[in-house]
Design a protein around this motif. Sequence first.
Motif, mmCIF file in Angstrom:
data_model
loop_
_atom_site.group_PDB
_atom_site.id
_atom_site.type_symbol
_atom_site.label_atom_id
_atom_site.label_comp_id
_atom_site.label_asym_id
_atom_site.label_seq_id
_atom_site.Cartn_x
_atom_site.Cartn_y
_atom_site.Cartn_z
ATOM 1 N N MET A 24 -6.900 -1.973 1.711
ATOM 2 C CA MET A 24 -8.190 -2.214 1.262
ATOM 3 C C MET A 24 -8.583 -1.915 -0.247
ATOM 4 S SD MET A 24 -11.228 0.511 3.043
ATOM 5 C CE MET A 24 -12.236 -0.501 4.378
ATOM 6 N N ARG A 25 -9.826 -2.906 -0.733
ATOM 7 C CA ARG A 25 -9.808 -3.092 -2.184
ATOM 8 C C ARG A 25 -10.032 -1.565 -2.848
ATOM 9 N NH1 ARG A 25 -12.499 -8.449 -4.061
ATOM 10 N NH2 ARG A 25 -10.249 -9.441 -3.601
ATOM 11 N N VAL A 26 -11.896 -0.412 -1.686
ATOM 12 C CA VAL A 26 -11.818 0.499 -2.308
ATOM 13 C C VAL A 26 -10.745 1.754 -1.979
ATOM 14 C CG1 VAL A 26 -12.867 2.746 -1.218
ATOM 15 C CG2 VAL A 26 -13.677 0.807 -0.912
ATOM 16 N N ASN A 27 -9.336 1.730 -1.131
ATOM 17 C CA ASN A 27 -8.202 2.641 -1.905
ATOM 18 C C ASN A 27 -7.271 2.353 -3.406
ATOM 19 O OD1 ASN A 27 -8.135 3.599 0.895
ATOM 20 N ND2 ASN A 27 -7.117 2.117 1.832
ATOM 21 N N ALA A 28 -7.473 0.987 -3.669
ATOM 22 C CA ALA A 28 -6.989 0.711 -4.819
ATOM 23 C C ALA A 28 -7.630 1.495 -5.983
ATOM 24 C CB ALA A 28 -6.559 -0.478 -5.491
ATOM 25 N N LEU A 29 -8.790 1.606 -5.828
ATOM 26 C CA LEU A 29 -9.735 2.049 -7.182
ATOM 27 C C LEU A 29 -9.654 3.304 -6.822
ATOM 28 C CD1 LEU A 29 -13.371 -0.162 -6.292
ATOM 29 C CD2 LEU A 29 -11.360 -0.110 -8.495
#
Length: 101
Positions: free
Chosen positions: A1-6
């Motif tokens: 999930m991209r939010v986790n990367a952010l």
Amino acid sequence: MRVNALLADGAGSVYLTTHDGLRPHLHFAPDGQDLQSRVRAVTAGSLAVFTLEAEGERLGVCALDSCRTAFVDTSRGGRRAYCRARCANTEAVRRHRTKRG
């Protein structure tokens, strides 16, 4: 999930705190970090909190193929398809012209 990367990139040290007579709240970056890093951390953290609260239902990507901007759907029914009225109007004009042939 991209939010986790952010979150991993921007908000590596989330912690609960109380100070200055405020209710308990989250800090997404240490106090000593530079402004740009703090903004990145708070933005990533806020996006994560919003995603949880909205259960992932209120984040969207503009339906106009030439735009594809991400947005938060704040409409009452939660069925918004375009990031702004201009994109919706552009698509409506395209559909109208296609019908007229």
